[in-house]
Structures are given as C-alpha cells and as structure tokens.
Design an enzyme around this catalytic site. Sequence first.
Site, PDB file in Angstrom:
ATOM      1  N   TYR A 158      46.004  23.503  -6.500  1.00 52.06           N
ATOM      2  CA  TYR A 158      44.908  23.110  -5.317  1.00 52.06           C
ATOM      3  C   TYR A 158      45.070  23.812  -4.128  1.00 52.06           C
ATOM      4  CZ  TYR A 158      41.722  20.357  -2.331  1.00 52.06           C
ATOM      5  OH  TYR A 158      40.479  19.661  -1.991  1.00 52.06           O
ATOM      6  N   LYS A 165      42.634  20.291   3.492  1.00 52.52           N
ATOM      7  CA  LYS A 165      42.545  19.436   3.634  1.00 52.52           C
ATOM      8  C   LYS A 165      43.303  19.267   4.198  1.00 52.52           C
ATOM      9  CE  LYS A 165      39.117  19.425   0.742  1.00 52.52           C
ATOM     10  NZ  LYS A 165      37.564  18.887   1.057  1.00 52.52           N
TER      11      LYS A 165
HETATM   12  O1  0WE Z   1      37.780  19.887  -3.125  1.00 53.90           O
HETATM   13  C1  0WE Z   1      37.833  20.464  -3.516  1.00 53.90           C
HETATM   14  C2  0WE Z   1      36.990  21.690  -4.785  1.00 53.90           C
HETATM   15  C3  0WE Z   1      38.087  22.180  -4.026  1.00 53.90           C
HETATM   16  C4  0WE Z   1      36.932  23.784  -4.660  1.00 53.90           C
HETATM   17  C5  0WE Z   1      36.614  24.059  -5.694  1.00 53.90           C
HETATM   18  C6  0WE Z   1      35.885  26.073  -5.703  1.00 53.90           C
HETATM   19  C7  0WE Z   1      36.393  26.009  -7.073  1.00 53.90           C
HETATM   20  C8  0WE Z   1      35.348  27.871  -7.283  1.00 53.90           C
HETATM   21  C9  0WE Z   1      36.770  25.039  -3.033  1.00 53.90           C
HETATM   22  N1  0WE Z   1      36.409  25.784  -4.005  1.00 53.90           N
HETATM   23  C10 0WE Z   1      36.171  26.630  -4.826  1.00 53.90           C
HETATM   24  N2  0WE Z   1      36.054  27.862  -4.565  1.00 53.90           N
HETATM   25  C11 0WE Z   1      35.498  28.076  -5.926  1.00 53.90           C
HETATM   26  O2  0WE Z   1      35.245  29.249  -6.388  1.00 53.90           O
HETATM   27  N3  0WE Z   1      38.290  19.850  -5.098  1.00 53.90           N
HETATM   28  C12 0WE Z   1      39.287  17.674  -5.017  1.00 53.90           C
HETATM   29  C13 0WE Z   1      38.317  19.149  -6.334  1.00 53.90           C
HETATM   30  C14 0WE Z   1      39.450  19.896  -6.844  1.00 53.90           C
HETATM   31  O3  0WE Z   1      39.508  21.395  -7.125  1.00 53.90           O
HETATM   32  C15 0WE Z   1      40.870  21.649  -7.716  1.00 53.90           C
HETATM   33  C16 0WE Z   1      41.443  20.109  -8.286  1.00 53.90           C
HETATM   34  C17 0WE Z   1      40.237  19.994  -7.761  1.00 53.90           C
HETATM   35  C18 0WE Z   1      40.317  18.370  -7.685  1.00 53.90           C
HETATM   36  C19 0WE Z   1      41.346  22.898  -7.626  1.00 53.90           C
HETATM   37  C20 0WE Z   1      42.626  22.994  -7.952  1.00 53.90           C
HETATM   38  C21 0WE Z   1      43.569  21.976  -8.957  1.00 53.90           C
HETATM   39  C22 0WE Z   1      42.373  20.599  -8.737  1.00 53.90           C
END
Ligand code: 0WE
Length: 258
Positions: A158, A165
């Site tokens: 993450y 966050k």
């Molecule tokens: O906040 C999120 C998503 C954040 C996110 C995801 C992406 C993927 C594709 C922000 N930017 C991008 N950019 C991209 O190109 N989450 C809470 C979902 C999430 O994302 C992760 C998680 C989880 C759960 C990323 C790594 C590990 C776990």
Amino acid sequence: MLDLTGKNALVTGIANNRSIAWGIAQQLHKAGANLGITYLPDDKGKMEKKVASLVEPLNPSLFLPCNVQDDEQVQSTFGTIGDKWGKIDILIHCLAFAQKDDLSGGFSQTSRPGFQTALEVSTYSLAQLAGAAKPLMSSGGSILTLSYLGSVRAIPNYNVMGVAKAGLEASVRYLAAELGPENIRVNAISAGPIRTLASSAVGGILDMIHHVEEVAPLRRTVTQLEVGNTAAFLCSDLASGITGQVLYVDAGYEIMGM
Ligand code: 0WE
C-alpha cells in the site's frame, strides 16, 4: 429516521458500478437526497458516457467534469453548483490515485513525482474541495471521505497510499476543527478491502480479501452498499454530534490482533 430529503449532495469518485462512490450515491438517493455527480474527464469522453448512463436512474440534477489536478475545473464545478443549487449540504470525497509502480516493491523506492501525485490527488484534494464547498455550506453541512487501514498499519504494497491516507485522516481532523463553528462536520469511513476498479489493478488483492474473510469478526468483507449506508448515516442529522472521526466499516477486522 434517516432522511436526506431537501439536501443537495455532491458525489465525486464514481468510475463504474463497482465504485464505493456508486454505493454511496445509491444510498443517498434512497434516503431522498438531490444528487450532483462529478466524473474524471478523459480525451475521448468515455468516462463521461459510462458514468452518465450508470447514474441516470438516480436522476442527478447536476453532472459535471471535475479533475482535482486542474484548479480552474474545480472552480468552474463549484461555480456551477452555486448557480444551480445555491447551497450544498453534503460533499462526498472518494478520490485517490497513485502510480501503479508505487504500489509494489519497497516504499523507500517511491519517486518524488510519484509521492507528489499520490498526495496531490488523494490527500490535498479533500482540503481543496472542502475549501471550495465552504462558501456554499453557509447553513452547515457534512463532508465525508474514504480511508483505509493502510493509513495506520503497514499493509504490504500500500506504500505511498498509506502515507496519503494518514495525511487524509489528519486532514479530516484539521478540517473538522476549522469548519465545526460553521456547523460543517467532517468525517472519514475506513472501509475494508472491496473489489473495485482501483483495487483489482493491485496484485494479490483477492488474497487480502480472503484473509479478511477468515479473520474479521463477521467472517466476511463489506459491500459498497454497506459503506453507502454508513455514509448516509454520517451525512444525516442522525450523526449531528459526530465530527473529526474515522469510522471503520470493515466487518470488525481492525480490532483483531491475531
Ligand atoms: O485505496 C485503495 C486504492 C488505491 C489505489 C489503487 C490504484 C491501483 C491502480 C490508488 N491508485 C491506484 N493506481 C493504479 O494505477 N484501496 C484501499 C484499495 C487497495 O489498494 C491497494 C491495496 C488495497 C486494499 C494497494 C496495495 C495493497 C493493498
């Protein structure tokens, strides 16, 4: 009773039918809110078309492009809201972005531009939109954003989003302190992992979801509509005494130590 009739609610961050923002928009509509929807415009207008047809059943009275990396677009969005609505009661912030290569490998390898992009889109945008909404919330209001456990724990991969966050949750507290005297409440929902467009692009997300299903007290993950119900509650008069908080909607996962 949960009642949002007569309230104008602006929802950002709908990309498709799996978006958490879509779950929130549906529940706000069900509670009687008048909706405004923003989308991230692209050159071919594909996102505009997709989001427009998705939200059509909710009869939004406003449908506007809003890229938070463009100050003029944000100004023009809130200018239109001022003209058409006069006031805004509810602002839903569901925006985040980090470059894909910053969501794997070591956090120490995060580049300066990658760090800047993630914090600009995912963190600064809350203060930016709150500042733009403030003059339109003269009779009070409710601002809600979405966070994730990676803000307070080290979750594999993450990385820079965890830092973003953490900053977002701190922003909730500073905005709540600033805007409280105007009767504007500011809160966050920390949602458990859900399969969305963003999370599906992340390697190993299904394994993370299965882990939560085994460990969380409720032995499952949460849905977009459950997050939407909590969002509707937090934005309603039922939550009139709650501000500056991060509320976990995660089937209880956050309380577990082993
Ligand atoms: O906040 C999120 C998503 C954040 C996110 C995801 C992406 C993927 C594709 C922000 N930017 C991008 N950019 C991209 O190109 N989450 C809470 C979902 C999430 O994302 C992760 C998680 C989880 C759960 C990323 C790594 C590990 C776990």
